[in-house]
Scaffold this motif. Structure first.
Motif, PDB file in Angstrom:
ATOM      1  N   MET A 155       0.824  -1.210   0.000  1.00  0.00           N
ATOM      2  CA  MET A 155       0.000   0.000   0.000  1.00  0.00           C
ATOM      3  C   MET A 155       0.859   1.262   0.000  1.00  0.00           C
ATOM      4  SD  MET A 155      -2.892  -1.148   2.745  1.00  0.00           S
ATOM      5  CE  MET A 155      -3.274   0.552   3.126  1.00  0.00           C
ATOM      6  N   MET A 156       1.963   1.252   0.743  1.00  0.00           N
ATOM      7  CA  MET A 156       2.845   2.422   0.791  1.00  0.00           C
ATOM      8  C   MET A 156       3.480   2.695  -0.577  1.00  0.00           C
ATOM      9  SD  MET A 156       2.698   3.878   3.716  1.00  0.00           S
ATOM     10  CE  MET A 156       4.112   4.977   3.517  1.00  0.00           C
ATOM     11  N   VAL A 157       3.892   1.641  -1.262  1.00  0.00           N
ATOM     12  CA  VAL A 157       4.474   1.793  -2.604  1.00  0.00           C
ATOM     13  C   VAL A 157       3.444   2.390  -3.556  1.00  0.00           C
ATOM     14  CG1 VAL A 157       5.367   0.534  -4.608  1.00  0.00           C
ATOM     15  CG2 VAL A 157       6.174  -0.044  -2.311  1.00  0.00           C
ATOM     16  N   GLU A 158       2.222   1.873  -3.466  1.00  0.00           N
ATOM     17  CA  GLU A 158       1.149   2.364  -4.323  1.00  0.00           C
ATOM     18  C   GLU A 158       0.796   3.806  -3.991  1.00  0.00           C
ATOM     19  OE1 GLU A 158      -1.753   2.110  -7.373  1.00  0.00           O
ATOM     20  OE2 GLU A 158       0.071   0.988  -6.894  1.00  0.00           O
ATOM     21  N   PHE A 159       0.795   4.138  -2.694  1.00  0.00           N
ATOM     22  CA  PHE A 159       0.494   5.521  -2.276  1.00  0.00           C
ATOM     23  C   PHE A 159       1.533   6.481  -2.838  1.00  0.00           C
ATOM     24  CE2 PHE A 159       0.618   9.081   0.758  1.00  0.00           C
ATOM     25  CZ  PHE A 159      -0.721   9.451   0.751  1.00  0.00           C
ATOM     26  N   ARG A 160       2.800   6.097  -2.806  1.00  0.00           N
ATOM     27  CA  ARG A 160       3.859   6.958  -3.331  1.00  0.00           C
ATOM     28  C   ARG A 160       3.687   7.179  -4.832  1.00  0.00           C
ATOM     29  NH1 ARG A 160      10.318   6.354  -2.088  1.00  0.00           N
ATOM     30  NH2 ARG A 160      10.926   8.355  -2.995  1.00  0.00           N
ATOM     31  N   ARG A 162       0.820   7.011  -6.608  1.00  0.00           N
ATOM     32  CA  ARG A 162      -0.400   7.742  -6.946  1.00  0.00           C
ATOM     33  C   ARG A 162      -0.419   9.169  -6.400  1.00  0.00           C
ATOM     34  NH1 ARG A 162      -4.557   4.302  -8.556  1.00  0.00           N
ATOM     35  NH2 ARG A 162      -6.256   5.480  -7.596  1.00  0.00           N
ATOM     36  N   TYR A 163       0.264   9.372  -5.265  1.00  0.00           N
ATOM     37  CA  TYR A 163       0.230  10.678  -4.603  1.00  0.00           C
ATOM     38  C   TYR A 163       1.651  11.166  -4.277  1.00  0.00           C
ATOM     39  CZ  TYR A 163      -4.617   9.220  -3.751  1.00  0.00           C
ATOM     40  OH  TYR A 163      -5.899   8.787  -3.885  1.00  0.00           O
ATOM     41  N   PRO A 164       2.450  11.532  -5.270  1.00  0.00           N
ATOM     42  CA  PRO A 164       3.839  11.923  -4.985  1.00  0.00           C
ATOM     43  C   PRO A 164       3.971  13.119  -4.044  1.00  0.00           C
ATOM     44  CG  PRO A 164       3.218  12.414  -7.265  1.00  0.00           C
ATOM     45  CD  PRO A 164       2.150  11.556  -6.707  1.00  0.00           C
ATOM     46  N   TYR A 165       3.093  14.120  -4.196  1.00  0.00           N
ATOM     47  CA  TYR A 165       3.170  15.297  -3.314  1.00  0.00           C
ATOM     48  C   TYR A 165       2.782  14.910  -1.889  1.00  0.00           C
ATOM     49  CZ  TYR A 165       2.036  19.715  -1.033  1.00  0.00           C
ATOM     50  OH  TYR A 165       1.988  20.752  -0.131  1.00  0.00           O
ATOM     51  N   LEU A 166       1.634  14.245  -1.742  1.00  0.00           N
ATOM     52  CA  LEU A 166       1.179  13.860  -0.408  1.00  0.00           C
ATOM     53  C   LEU A 166       2.155  12.899   0.256  1.00  0.00           C
ATOM     54  CD1 LEU A 166      -2.661  13.432  -1.020  1.00  0.00           C
ATOM     55  CD2 LEU A 166      -1.527  15.233   0.297  1.00  0.00           C
ATOM     56  N   TYR A 167       2.782  12.033  -0.536  1.00  0.00           N
ATOM     57  CA  TYR A 167       3.788  11.133   0.025  1.00  0.00           C
ATOM     58  C   TYR A 167       4.954  11.935   0.594  1.00  0.00           C
ATOM     59  CZ  TYR A 167       7.081   7.289   0.535  1.00  0.00           C
ATOM     60  OH  TYR A 167       7.978   6.390   1.055  1.00  0.00           O
ATOM     61  N   VAL A 169       4.956  15.079   1.759  1.00  0.00           N
ATOM     62  CA  VAL A 169       4.646  15.831   2.979  1.00  0.00           C
ATOM     63  C   VAL A 169       4.211  14.915   4.122  1.00  0.00           C
ATOM     64  CG1 VAL A 169       4.031  17.875   1.647  1.00  0.00           C
ATOM     65  CG2 VAL A 169       2.226  16.324   2.369  1.00  0.00           C
ATOM     66  N   LEU A 170       3.568  13.794   3.803  1.00  0.00           N
ATOM     67  CA  LEU A 170       3.073  12.906   4.857  1.00  0.00           C
ATOM     68  C   LEU A 170       4.102  11.886   5.314  1.00  0.00           C
ATOM     69  CD1 LEU A 170      -0.560  12.185   3.577  1.00  0.00           C
ATOM     70  CD2 LEU A 170       0.118  13.664   5.477  1.00  0.00           C
ATOM     71  N   VAL A 171       5.083  11.605   4.463  1.00  0.00           N
ATOM     72  CA  VAL A 171       6.077  10.590   4.822  1.00  0.00           C
ATOM     73  C   VAL A 171       7.476  11.191   4.910  1.00  0.00           C
ATOM     74  CG1 VAL A 171       7.118   8.364   4.221  1.00  0.00           C
ATOM     75  CG2 VAL A 171       4.682   8.764   3.764  1.00  0.00           C
ATOM     76  N   GLU A 172       8.005  11.669   3.804  1.00  0.00           N
ATOM     77  CA  GLU A 172       9.419  12.070   3.768  1.00  0.00           C
ATOM     78  C   GLU A 172       9.727  13.262   4.673  1.00  0.00           C
ATOM     79  OE1 GLU A 172      10.633  10.470  -0.677  1.00  0.00           O
ATOM     80  OE2 GLU A 172       9.931  12.532  -0.475  1.00  0.00           O
ATOM     81  N   GLU A 173       8.908  14.306   4.611  1.00  0.00           N
ATOM     82  CA  GLU A 173       9.190  15.486   5.437  1.00  0.00           C
ATOM     83  C   GLU A 173       8.975  15.195   6.923  1.00  0.00           C
ATOM     84  OE1 GLU A 173       7.110  18.875   3.880  1.00  0.00           O
ATOM     85  OE2 GLU A 173       8.138  18.754   1.940  1.00  0.00           O
ATOM     86  N   VAL A 203       6.833   4.156  15.435  1.00  0.00           N
ATOM     87  CA  VAL A 203       6.421   4.931  14.260  1.00  0.00           C
ATOM     88  C   VAL A 203       5.718   3.997  13.272  1.00  0.00           C
ATOM     89  CG1 VAL A 203       8.343   6.552  14.521  1.00  0.00           C
ATOM     90  CG2 VAL A 203       8.597   4.567  13.006  1.00  0.00           C
ATOM     91  N   GLY A 204       4.999   4.585  12.335  1.00  0.00           N
ATOM     92  CA  GLY A 204       4.358   3.800  11.296  1.00  0.00           C
ATOM     93  C   GLY A 204       5.394   3.079  10.452  1.00  0.00           C
ATOM     94  N   LEU A 205       5.016   1.917   9.965  1.00  0.00           N
ATOM     95  CA  LEU A 205       5.940   1.095   9.183  1.00  0.00           C
ATOM     96  C   LEU A 205       6.530   1.856   7.999  1.00  0.00           C
ATOM     97  CD1 LEU A 205       7.062  -1.814   8.948  1.00  0.00           C
ATOM     98  CD2 LEU A 205       5.116  -2.330   7.460  1.00  0.00           C
ATOM     99  N   GLY A 206       5.725   2.718   7.369  1.00  0.00           N
ATOM    100  CA  GLY A 206       6.204   3.471   6.220  1.00  0.00           C
ATOM    101  C   GLY A 206       7.273   4.493   6.551  1.00  0.00           C
ATOM    102  N   HIS A 207       7.370   4.890   7.833  1.00  0.00           N
ATOM    103  CA  HIS A 207       8.374   5.877   8.246  1.00  0.00           C
ATOM    104  C   HIS A 207       9.704   5.239   8.653  1.00  0.00           C
ATOM    105  CE1 HIS A 207       5.731   9.348   8.201  1.00  0.00           C
ATOM    106  NE2 HIS A 207       4.815   8.651   8.863  1.00  0.00           N
TER     107      HIS A 207
END
Length: 224
Positions: A155-160, A162-167, A169-173, A203-207
């Motif tokens: 799901m995290m791969v798919e989120f990145r 489909r939503y590069p901007y949201l990924y 700000v919500l994950v990388e930053e 932390v969340g697995l994606g972080h």
């Protein structure tokens, strides 16, 4: 300095009972000098008071609030599938730290800053999120679930994708914010004369991978 020597990250899936059990077991076994969790003050207080974000509240907050509401509903739906309400592993970390008398630190970015960034998302991502968010309210049967952690990684791969901007700000930053806060915790413990400080961070697995790279010194954050 390699801060990863002093910090153990538990990457959790926010709706997995297995994650909650791992958090409790690790804190009780390790007995660290500090416990850190992926929350800010506002969300921590909301969790402590059992306050839920309603659609009415979200509408008052504008577009960013609606996107945040959709994300929360997605997590709730996942919780029904995996058998645990979102955030239970954070509550487990809080209770375990209290039980052992261990200082608790809130390391995530302020929710108001996150929502402000979300409101600046490209129209395409906002529209796609709104459309996908609507599907949460449809009565769907339970899908067959394999390994929950594998499902979450997919799901995290798919989120990145489909939503590069949201990924970003919500994950990388947020990875950068949480890593800097963890570094500050370690520095504080070292300054108090603790030679081998031990910090458990939930932390969340994606972080987890991104924060570990920063703590390990393989990533250099540039001030904007």
């Amino acid at each position: 300095m390699n801060y990863l020597r002093y910090v153990k990250l538990i990457g959790t899936m926010h709706v997995s009972p297995r994650s909650r059990e791992e958090v409790i077991r690790t804190i009780l076994e390790e007995r660290p000098h500090a416990v850190a969790i992926e929350l800010d003050r506002a969300r921590f207080l909301g969790m402590e008071r059992n306050v839920e974000l309603t659609l009415e509240d979200s509408l008052r907050m504008g577009r960013a609030g609606l996107i945040n509401y959709a994300l929360a509903k997605v997590e709730e739906k996942l919780g029904e599938t995996f058998g645990m309400a979102p955030g239970e592993e954070m509550k487990a970390a809080i209770e375990s730290a209290k039980l052992l008398g261990i200082p608790l630190y809130l390391i995530d970015e302020d929710i108001s800053v996150i929502l402000s960034k979300i409101s600046s998302a490209p129209f395409r991502e906002k529209l796609l999120m709104a459309l996908e968010g609507l599907s949460v309210f449809l009565p769907l049967g339970k899908a067959e679930i394999g390994d929950p952690m594998e499902e979450y990684r997919t799901m995290m791969v798919e989120f990145r994708r489909r939503y590069p901007y949201l990924y970003r700000v919500l994950v990388e930053e947020r990875n950068e914010v949480m890593a800097r806060n963890l570094m500050a915790i370690v520095d504080s413990l070292l300054a108090r004369g603790i030679k081998r400080p031990k910090v458990i961070a939930v932390v969340g697995l994606g972080h987890k991978p991104g924060i570990e790279r920063i703590l390990n010194g393989r990533y250099f954050y540039m001030e904007k």
